[in-house]
Design an enzyme around this catalytic site. Structure first.
Site, PDB file in Angstrom:
ATOM      1  N   TYR A  68       0.830  -1.220   0.000  1.00 62.04           N
ATOM      2  CA  TYR A  68       0.000   0.000   0.000  1.00 62.04           C
ATOM      3  C   TYR A  68       0.861   1.265   0.000  1.00 62.04           C
ATOM      4  O   TYR A  68       0.475   2.286  -0.574  1.00 62.04           O
ATOM      5  CB  TYR A  68      -1.016  -0.016   1.149  1.00 62.04           C
ATOM      6  CG  TYR A  68      -2.208  -0.860   0.749  1.00 62.04           C
ATOM      7  CD1 TYR A  68      -3.215  -0.328  -0.049  1.00 62.04           C
ATOM      8  CD2 TYR A  68      -2.279  -2.204   1.080  1.00 62.04           C
ATOM      9  CE1 TYR A  68      -4.273  -1.100  -0.486  1.00 62.04           C
ATOM     10  CE2 TYR A  68      -3.332  -2.988   0.643  1.00 62.04           C
ATOM     11  CZ  TYR A  68      -4.324  -2.429  -0.139  1.00 62.04           C
ATOM     12  OH  TYR A  68      -5.362  -3.205  -0.585  1.00 62.04           O
ATOM     13  N   ASN A 107     -13.499   2.665  -6.719  1.00 64.01           N
ATOM     14  CA  ASN A 107     -12.109   3.118  -6.714  1.00 64.01           C
ATOM     15  C   ASN A 107     -11.728   3.739  -5.380  1.00 64.01           C
ATOM     16  O   ASN A 107     -12.524   4.432  -4.748  1.00 64.01           O
ATOM     17  CB  ASN A 107     -11.864   4.132  -7.838  1.00 64.01           C
ATOM     18  CG  ASN A 107     -12.139   3.514  -9.200  1.00 64.01           C
ATOM     19  OD1 ASN A 107     -12.240   2.300  -9.316  1.00 64.01           O
ATOM     20  ND2 ASN A 107     -12.262   4.335 -10.217  1.00 64.01           N
ATOM     21  N   ASP A 109      -8.999   5.748  -5.136  1.00 66.50           N
ATOM     22  CA  ASP A 109      -8.002   6.796  -5.416  1.00 66.50           C
ATOM     23  C   ASP A 109      -8.483   8.226  -5.144  1.00 66.50           C
ATOM     24  O   ASP A 109      -7.685   9.172  -5.205  1.00 66.50           O
ATOM     25  CB  ASP A 109      -7.511   6.681  -6.866  1.00 66.50           C
ATOM     26  CG  ASP A 109      -8.649   6.722  -7.891  1.00 66.50           C
ATOM     27  OD1 ASP A 109      -9.610   7.496  -7.702  1.00 66.50           O
ATOM     28  OD2 ASP A 109      -8.573   5.984  -8.895  1.00 66.50           O
ATOM     29  N   HIS A 124     -15.373   0.758  -1.689  1.00 74.95           N
ATOM     30  CA  HIS A 124     -14.206  -0.013  -1.237  1.00 74.95           C
ATOM     31  C   HIS A 124     -13.218   0.828  -0.438  1.00 74.95           C
ATOM     32  O   HIS A 124     -12.062   0.462  -0.300  1.00 74.95           O
ATOM     33  CB  HIS A 124     -13.523  -0.687  -2.445  1.00 74.95           C
ATOM     34  CG  HIS A 124     -14.392  -1.717  -3.106  1.00 74.95           C
ATOM     35  ND1 HIS A 124     -14.190  -2.170  -4.395  1.00 74.95           N
ATOM     36  CD2 HIS A 124     -15.487  -2.386  -2.645  1.00 74.95           C
ATOM     37  CE1 HIS A 124     -15.112  -3.061  -4.692  1.00 74.95           C
ATOM     38  NE2 HIS A 124     -15.925  -3.206  -3.654  1.00 74.95           N
ATOM     39  N   GLY A 211     -16.258   1.488 -16.781  1.00 77.62           N
ATOM     40  CA  GLY A 211     -14.884   1.073 -16.470  1.00 77.62           C
ATOM     41  C   GLY A 211     -14.759   0.054 -15.360  1.00 77.62           C
ATOM     42  O   GLY A 211     -13.810   0.104 -14.585  1.00 77.62           O
ATOM     43  N   SER A 213     -15.119  -4.292 -14.577  1.00 76.99           N
ATOM     44  CA  SER A 213     -15.283  -5.619 -15.186  1.00 76.99           C
ATOM     45  C   SER A 213     -16.586  -6.271 -14.715  1.00 76.99           C
ATOM     46  O   SER A 213     -16.985  -7.305 -15.256  1.00 76.99           O
ATOM     47  CB  SER A 213     -14.089  -6.506 -14.826  1.00 76.99           C
ATOM     48  OG  SER A 213     -13.980  -6.602 -13.410  1.00 76.99           O
TER      49      SER A 213
END
Ligand code: BJW
Ligand code: ZN
EC number: 2.3.1.286
Length: 264
Positions: A68, A107, A109, A124, A211, A213
């Protein structure tokens, strides 16, 4: 009418738009995806999903932190791209029209926030938050390296770090170590995040899947939920996905190119 025009018409008619995003939305910001072409499923010869797991944390928290710490270093100067921007602009435009927009992201980020998105559910977690593995205390943290001990080259070597190298909880009488505030496989998502995601999936009249899966649960099931409540659905992805054949609209291409065109 072509597909793009039909989609724009649907968007114009919609009063509540919900969007689910995944790693593909940040791919054009040079953050690797987990699956599909251009992904990096290995880190220092470890399967990413093995290192990012409760099992790895229990066996070797130093290795998990090394991973991480590397990801934080890689993400710290990444900028939002045209896909994030298009979604933030859409939210603003719909709000001005007294319509509702919800963004559910897998995401970690935070680039949706950087682009200006407001109504965001982070399913998440966030790489920029850490929490105590013992008492649960949660805090923002952008330190890179996470502790001075991690200011050295990554090796991915097992048991390289000791407990003293890891970030420690500063709460009174707590001796816990701090962990990334992210959701690993087999871990429960936060109840309030699931509730919010379920509500915005059930209540929308247009659901966009961008974006991702669509392989990881529970996120992968939200499109079906929206559809079962009568919403129109659209998939935007570089490649074919398992969700394509359930969707009313499918657009293959880079999110940073497709979204600005769709939202014109
Ligand atoms: C582009 C592009 C461009 C590229 N433009 N597109 C029901 C059935 C079976 C199993 C389960 C189930 N319910 C739960 C499970 C277990 C498990 C699960 O889903 N397993 C599956 C693999 C089957 N789920 C869980 O454990 C979840 N917990 C849970 O449900 O708790 C209760 C429970 C537990 C166990 C059993 C039953 C119930 C937790 C899931 C946590 C996921 N964590 C990760 C790591 C986060 C931290 C970190 O990053 O370090 O989250 S794994 C990883 O996958 C990450 C992502 O958010 C997540 C999804 O990936 P995503 O975003 O879809 O990315 P990719 O890489 O897969 O796809 C990228 C896509 O972009 C591709 O399609 C490209 O084509 C596309 N693309 N460039 C547009 N420019
Ligand atoms: Zn603590």
């Amino acid at each position: 009418m072509d597909n793009v025009q039909r989609f724009r018409e649907q968007l114009r008619k919609s009063r509540y738009v919900t969007v689910l995003t995944g790693a593909g939305v940040s791919a054009e910001s040079n953050i690797p995806t987990f699956r599909g072409s251009g992904s990096s499923s290995l880190w220092k010869n470890h399967e990413v999903t093995q290192v990012a797991s409760p099992n790895a944390w229990n066996c070797d928290p130093g290795l998990v932190w090394e991973f991480y710490n590397y990801r934080r270093q890689m993400m710290q100067d990444k900028k939002f791209n045209m896909a994030h921007k298009a979604l933030a602009d859409l939210e603003k435009k719909l709000k001005e029209q007294q319509k509702t927009f919800s963004l559910i992201t897998q995401n970690i980020d935070d680039l949706h926030f950087d682009a200006g998105s407001k109504n965001v559910t982070r399913l998440h977690g966030s790489i920029w938050m850490i929490r105590c593995a013992k008492c649960g205390h949660l805090q923002k943290n952008r330190d890179v390296p996470i502790t001075p001990a991690f200011d050295q080259e990554c090796t991915g070597e097992a048991n390289r770090y000791t407990v003293d190298d890891l970030p420690q909880c500063q709460q009174q009488n707590c001796t816990g170590i701090l962990r990334p505030h992210v959701v690993w496989f087999g871990e429960a998502l936060r109840k309030q995040d699931i509730n919010q995601a379920v509500l915005s999936s059930q209540n929308c009249d247009l659901f966009l899947v961008i974006g991702t899966s669509c392989l990881v649960q529970p996120a992968a099931s939200f499109m079906q939920l929206a559809k079962s409540e009568g919403a129109k659905t659209a998939v935007i992805n570089l490649e074919e996905t398992v969700a394509d054949h359930h969707a009313d609209f499918v657009f293959h291409g880079k999110a940073g190119e497709v979204l600005p065109e769709l939202f014109q």
